[in-house]
Design a protein around this motif. Structure first.
Motif: not given
Length: 225
Positions: A128-133, A142-144, A161-168
């Motif tokens: 039931g939530g809303a999201t935005a990039d 991702l903002i929820t 506010r969800i932040i993702g960081v790709n590493g090795p």
């Protein structure tokens, strides 16, 4: 479980411009070669194998798969899953908000964060939530927004506010809550803490998306609810 920070962390340099270099040429003399501006200090999150020399000091908190710099005014809370007894999440908390940190195994040269985004969006929307990039310092965030009830029963909207960081061979996910999730100015300090996280994935083969184990540091103390 809570760990208290006591010493000041190093300041963040992400986004700061280097000081200009003055022209040292003299009229009538051959033009001198232009000196290169000093490179900006590297920012993280870092892999343990490529962290800058001298970054990690004795006052850092070693959680096994993650190492955190001291953060004055913040508490480090470790959320334990009651069924498994394993640490499920790492939380840095303060009066104005919090940041949850989770690290996951990922394929070499993969992009687990962008693979995870559709699933995160679907999960929030199904509840039931809303999201935005949002385009942030580390790429797409991702903002929820979820409808919640406050302690007094009044309805409210909780934003993250969800932040993702790709590493090795790893992916680090940071979730900001409270003012840091809603106000860019409040989020800058928390971004600085994220910049200094060091991930230690280990060499073991792990399934894609498996949570990296968090170990209890020796100076943690249990806080009863």
């Amino acid at each position: 479980m809570v760990v208290k920070f006591r010493r000041k962390s190093a300041p963040s340099h992400r986004g700061e411009a280097s000081a200009p270099v003055e022209d040292a040429s003299v009229e009538g003399a051959p033009a001198a070669s232009t000196r290169a501006e000093p490179a900006a200090p590297p920012v993280g999150p870092f892999d343990i194998a490529s962290a800058p020399d001298g970054l990690i000091t004795d006052d850092w908190v070693d959680l096994g798969s993650m190492m955190l710099a001291p953060a004055p005014g913040k508490e480090l809370r470790l959320q334990v899953d009651e069924k498994s007894g394993q640490i499920a999440a790492v939380m840095l908390t303060a009066d104005d908000g919090a940041m949850e940190l989770r690290a996951f195994a990922a394929p070499r040269n993969g992009d687990l964060w962008n693979e995870s985004l559709p699933m995160l969006r679907d999960d929030v929307q199904q509840r039931g939530g809303a999201t935005a990039d949002l385009e942030g310092p580390w790429g797409t965030e991702l903002i929820t927004q979820m409808k919640v009830k406050l302690d007094d029963g009044q309805p409210a909207v909780q934003q993250t506010r969800i932040i993702g960081v790709n590493g090795p061979r790893w992916m680090l996910r940071a979730t900001l809550l409270g003012r840091p999730a809603m106000e860019p100015s409040a989020g800058k300090e928390w971004e600085g803490l994220l910049e200094q996280v060091v991930v230690n994935r280990g060499e073991e083969a792990r399934p894609k998306g498996e949570a990296l184990e968090v170990k209890l540091p020796p100076n943690a103390r249990r806080v009863e609810k």
